[in-house]
Design a protein around this motif. Structure first.
Motif, PDB file in Angstrom:
ATOM      1  N   THR A  45       1.845  15.535 -21.237  1.00 48.07           N
ATOM      2  CA  THR A  45       0.570  14.895 -21.495  1.00 48.07           C
ATOM      3  C   THR A  45       0.796  13.393 -21.390  1.00 48.07           C
ATOM      4  N   GLY A  46      -0.121  12.698 -20.750  1.00 44.79           N
ATOM      5  CA  GLY A  46       0.071  11.267 -20.570  1.00 44.79           C
ATOM      6  C   GLY A  46      -0.948  10.669 -19.638  1.00 44.79           C
ATOM      7  N   LYS A  47      -0.673   9.456 -19.169  1.00 46.85           N
ATOM      8  CA  LYS A  47      -1.592   8.718 -18.303  1.00 46.85           C
ATOM      9  C   LYS A  47      -1.585   9.229 -16.863  1.00 46.85           C
ATOM     10  N   ASN A  48      -0.437   9.733 -16.407  1.00 44.87           N
ATOM     11  CA  ASN A  48      -0.327  10.222 -15.035  1.00 44.87           C
ATOM     12  C   ASN A  48      -0.813  11.663 -14.949  1.00 44.87           C
ATOM     13  N   THR A  49      -1.020  12.140 -13.713  1.00 50.37           N
ATOM     14  CA  THR A  49      -1.387  13.541 -13.568  1.00 50.37           C
ATOM     15  C   THR A  49      -0.208  14.419 -13.984  1.00 50.37           C
ATOM     16  N   ALA A  50      -0.508  15.572 -14.554  1.00 49.59           N
ATOM     17  CA  ALA A  50       0.500  16.375 -15.252  1.00 49.59           C
ATOM     18  C   ALA A  50       1.202  17.424 -14.400  1.00 49.59           C
ATOM     19  N   LEU A  51       0.623  17.824 -13.289  1.00 51.32           N
ATOM     20  CA  LEU A  51       1.176  18.954 -12.545  1.00 51.32           C
ATOM     21  C   LEU A  51       2.591  18.711 -12.033  1.00 51.32           C
ATOM     22  N   LYS A  52       2.808  17.600 -11.355  1.00 48.62           N
ATOM     23  CA  LYS A  52       4.124  17.346 -10.729  1.00 48.62           C
ATOM     24  C   LYS A  52       5.262  17.322 -11.757  1.00 48.62           C
ATOM     25  N   PRO A  53       5.137  16.609 -12.881  1.00 45.18           N
ATOM     26  CA  PRO A  53       6.253  16.625 -13.836  1.00 45.18           C
ATOM     27  C   PRO A  53       6.541  18.016 -14.411  1.00 45.18           C
ATOM     28  N   VAL A  54       5.498  18.826 -14.587  1.00 42.89           N
ATOM     29  CA  VAL A  54       5.729  20.173 -15.127  1.00 42.89           C
ATOM     30  C   VAL A  54       6.384  21.061 -14.071  1.00 42.89           C
ATOM     31  N   ILE A  55       5.903  21.013 -12.835  1.00 40.08           N
ATOM     32  CA  ILE A  55       6.535  21.791 -11.754  1.00 40.08           C
ATOM     33  C   ILE A  55       7.990  21.374 -11.587  1.00 40.08           C
ATOM     34  N   ASP A  56       8.251  20.061 -11.564  1.00 40.64           N
ATOM     35  CA  ASP A  56       9.632  19.573 -11.430  1.00 40.64           C
ATOM     36  C   ASP A  56      10.501  20.049 -12.591  1.00 40.64           C
ATOM     37  N   GLY A  57       9.957  20.026 -13.799  1.00 45.65           N
ATOM     38  CA  GLY A  57      10.707  20.500 -14.963  1.00 45.65           C
ATOM     39  C   GLY A  57      11.027  21.978 -14.869  1.00 45.65           C
ATOM     40  N   LEU A  58      10.061  22.771 -14.428  1.00 45.60           N
ATOM     41  CA  LEU A  58      10.296  24.210 -14.280  1.00 45.60           C
ATOM     42  C   LEU A  58      11.346  24.485 -13.205  1.00 45.60           C
ATOM     43  N   LYS A  59      11.272  23.746 -12.105  1.00 37.51           N
ATOM     44  CA  LYS A  59      12.268  23.923 -11.045  1.00 37.51           C
ATOM     45  C   LYS A  59      13.668  23.560 -11.526  1.00 37.51           C
ATOM     46  N   SER A  60      13.763  22.561 -12.406  1.00 39.13           N
ATOM     47  CA  SER A  60      15.088  22.174 -12.910  1.00 39.13           C
ATOM     48  C   SER A  60      15.685  23.246 -13.813  1.00 39.13           C
ATOM     49  N   LEU A  61      14.853  24.123 -14.354  1.00 39.75           N
ATOM     50  CA  LEU A  61      15.346  25.227 -15.181  1.00 39.75           C
ATOM     51  C   LEU A  61      15.814  26.414 -14.344  1.00 39.75           C
TER      52      LEU A  61
END
Length: 81
Positions: free
Chosen positions: A8-24
């Protein structure tokens, strides 16, 4: 490993969540899912298999450009479907 990633934040949320999931990711998964939230709208994507199976359809959603909150998960079934 299996896990949950949120943003959650000022930027759009999709990319950081997708990147985080891929890192797992480290092997095949039973399923992955993500929910995007913007103002009074929410959209959930869930698919069998790897994170990439939810990445393409969620990126194509207009909500991906306005959602500043998202949560996603990966699941690896250790006891069957």
């Amino acid at each position: 490993m299996c896990g949950i990633v949120g943003y959650t934040g000022k930027n759009t949320a999709l990319k950081p969540v997708i990147d985080g999931l891929k890192s797992l990711e480290y092997r095949g998964y039973d399923s992955a899912g993500i929910t995007l939230v913007a103002k009074k709208s929410a959209k959930t994507y869930k698919e069998i298999g790897r994170v990439q199976n939810i990445e393409t359809p969620s990126l194509a959603d207009p909500l991906a450009k306005t959602a500043h909150l998202a949560i996603g998960h990966t699941r690896w079934a250790t006891h069957g479907e």
